[in-house]
Design a protein around this motif. Structure first.
Motif, PDB file in Angstrom:
ATOM      1  N   MET A   1       0.848  -1.183   0.000  1.00 35.32           N
ATOM      2  CA  MET A   1       0.000   0.000   0.000  1.00 35.32           C
ATOM      3  C   MET A   1       0.892   1.245   0.000  1.00 35.32           C
ATOM      4  N   PRO A   2       0.576   2.233  -0.841  1.00 34.86           N
ATOM      5  CA  PRO A   2       1.402   3.440  -0.914  1.00 34.86           C
ATOM      6  C   PRO A   2       1.340   4.250   0.385  1.00 34.86           C
ATOM      7  N   ILE A   3       2.428   4.953   0.635  1.00 33.48           N
ATOM      8  CA  ILE A   3       2.498   5.817   1.817  1.00 33.48           C
ATOM      9  C   ILE A   3       1.690   7.076   1.523  1.00 33.48           C
ATOM     10  N   PRO A   4       0.794   7.475   2.431  1.00 30.78           N
ATOM     11  CA  PRO A   4       0.000   8.690   2.199  1.00 30.78           C
ATOM     12  C   PRO A   4       0.898   9.928   2.077  1.00 30.78           C
ATOM     13  N   ALA A   5       0.478  10.865   1.246  1.00 35.89           N
ATOM     14  CA  ALA A   5       1.245  12.102   1.053  1.00 35.89           C
ATOM     15  C   ALA A   5       1.470  12.830   2.368  1.00 35.89           C
ATOM     16  N   SER A   6       0.476  12.820   3.250  1.00 30.45           N
ATOM     17  CA  SER A   6       0.626  13.512   4.535  1.00 30.45           C
ATOM     18  C   SER A   6       1.759  12.896   5.360  1.00 30.45           C
ATOM     19  N   GLU A   7       1.921  11.592   5.279  1.00 33.78           N
ATOM     20  CA  GLU A   7       3.015  10.915   5.986  1.00 33.78           C
ATOM     21  C   GLU A   7       4.364  11.271   5.370  1.00 33.78           C
ATOM     22  N   ILE A   8       4.408  11.391   4.061  1.00 35.30           N
ATOM     23  CA  ILE A   8       5.653  11.768   3.384  1.00 35.30           C
ATOM     24  C   ILE A   8       6.057  13.185   3.785  1.00 35.30           C
ATOM     25  N   TYR A   9       5.085  14.094   3.835  1.00 34.52           N
ATOM     26  CA  TYR A   9       5.388  15.457   4.295  1.00 34.52           C
ATOM     27  C   TYR A   9       5.937  15.431   5.723  1.00 34.52           C
ATOM     28  N   ALA A  10       5.277  14.695   6.595  1.00 35.15           N
ATOM     29  CA  ALA A  10       5.709  14.640   7.995  1.00 35.15           C
ATOM     30  C   ALA A  10       7.116  14.059   8.116  1.00 35.15           C
ATOM     31  N   ARG A  11       7.383  12.992   7.390  1.00 34.88           N
ATOM     32  CA  ARG A  11       8.713  12.370   7.452  1.00 34.88           C
ATOM     33  C   ARG A  11       9.798  13.297   6.908  1.00 34.88           C
ATOM     34  N   THR A  12       9.488  13.993   5.818  1.00 35.29           N
ATOM     35  CA  THR A  12      10.466  14.907   5.225  1.00 35.29           C
ATOM     36  C   THR A  12      10.765  16.047   6.195  1.00 35.29           C
ATOM     37  N   PHE A  13       9.726  16.624   6.756  1.00 33.58           N
ATOM     38  CA  PHE A  13       9.895  17.697   7.742  1.00 33.58           C
ATOM     39  C   PHE A  13      10.719  17.193   8.930  1.00 33.58           C
ATOM     40  N   GLN A  14      10.354  16.029   9.447  1.00 36.87           N
ATOM     41  CA  GLN A  14      11.066  15.483  10.606  1.00 36.87           C
ATOM     42  C   GLN A  14      12.516  15.142  10.284  1.00 36.87           C
ATOM     43  N   SER A  15      12.811  14.733   9.058  1.00 35.35           N
ATOM     44  CA  SER A  15      14.199  14.417   8.727  1.00 35.35           C
ATOM     45  C   SER A  15      15.064  15.676   8.798  1.00 35.35           C
ATOM     46  N   HIS A  16      14.540  16.803   8.309  1.00 34.46           N
ATOM     47  CA  HIS A  16      15.277  18.063   8.422  1.00 34.46           C
ATOM     48  C   HIS A  16      15.422  18.479   9.880  1.00 34.46           C
ATOM     49  N   ARG A  17      14.334  18.427  10.626  1.00 34.23           N
ATOM     50  CA  ARG A  17      14.367  18.836  12.024  1.00 34.23           C
ATOM     51  C   ARG A  17      15.245  17.917  12.862  1.00 34.23           C
ATOM     52  N   SER A  18      15.217  16.637  12.593  1.00 32.70           N
ATOM     53  CA  SER A  18      16.034  15.692  13.349  1.00 32.70           C
ATOM     54  C   SER A  18      17.517  16.005  13.175  1.00 32.70           C
ATOM     55  N   ALA A  19      17.911  16.281  11.937  1.00 33.16           N
ATOM     56  CA  ALA A  19      19.304  16.649  11.675  1.00 33.16           C
ATOM     57  C   ALA A  19      19.654  17.948  12.394  1.00 33.16           C
ATOM     58  N   LEU A  20      18.734  18.908  12.380  1.00 36.76           N
ATOM     59  CA  LEU A  20      18.960  20.160  13.105  1.00 36.76           C
ATOM     60  C   LEU A  20      19.091  19.931  14.602  1.00 36.76           C
ATOM     61  N   MET A  21      18.214  19.105  15.135  1.00 38.15           N
ATOM     62  CA  MET A  21      18.257  18.834  16.578  1.00 38.15           C
ATOM     63  C   MET A  21      19.571  18.154  16.955  1.00 38.15           C
TER      64      MET A  21
END
Length: 153
Positions: A1-21
């Motif tokens: 089953m494809p990953i919902p677009a909302s989940e992709i947005y959340a993961r992308t945002f979190q990947s940037h923030r995680s690196a920043l943190m």
């Protein structure tokens, strides 16, 4: 089953923030006020700016008219700024995950009085995050901190 677009947005945002943190965890507390040029945002100011921006975008996504966050955000220490950045990371990612495909297509009040689809606002938020992450990476190098070279998902 494809990953919902909302989940992709959340993961992308979190990947940037995680690196920043991860980078902010390495910064010495005494460097919190460092800025790359006179009048530029400091490490504290940039963390507060990103935290405030994610709150502003979340409000816009909820259909509220855009309102600029207070300048600086009010953190007086690097630890306060780190904590604020962490708190807004989770709330923004959860708000993104809750969006349906209909929500992503919905038009909301945005910058300059025009309306934009929620998906376009999320794209802008992530681009804004990446822009300032690069700025913070360079500043870290200027104070002798080697940024982490990995991205968490």
């Amino acid at each position: 089953m494809p990953i919902p677009a909302s989940e992709i947005y959340a993961r992308t945002f979190q990947s940037h923030r995680s690196a920043l943190m991860d980078l902010y965890a390495q910064l010495p507390d005494e460097q919190g006020g460092f800025s790359a040029w006179e009048g530029g945002m400091s490490f504290i100011g940039l963390a507060d700016h990103l935290a405030g921006s994610s709150q502003m975008f979340s409000s816009m996504i909820a259909g509220q008219a855009p309102a600029r966050p207070a300048p600086g955000g009010g953190s007086t220490t690097l630890q306060e700024a780190r904590d604020r950045l962490a708190a807004t990371t989770e709330s923004a990612a959860e708000a993104m995950r809750a969006l349906t495909p209909e929500d992503l297509a919905r038009r909301v009040p945005a910058f300059g009085g025009r309306e934009m689809p929620v998906s376009a606002l999320l794209d802008a938020l992530i681009a804004h995050e990446a822009h300032h992450k690069g700025q913070i990476w360079m500043m870290a190098r200027m104070v002798g901190v080697k940024p982490p070279m990995f991205v968490k998902m």
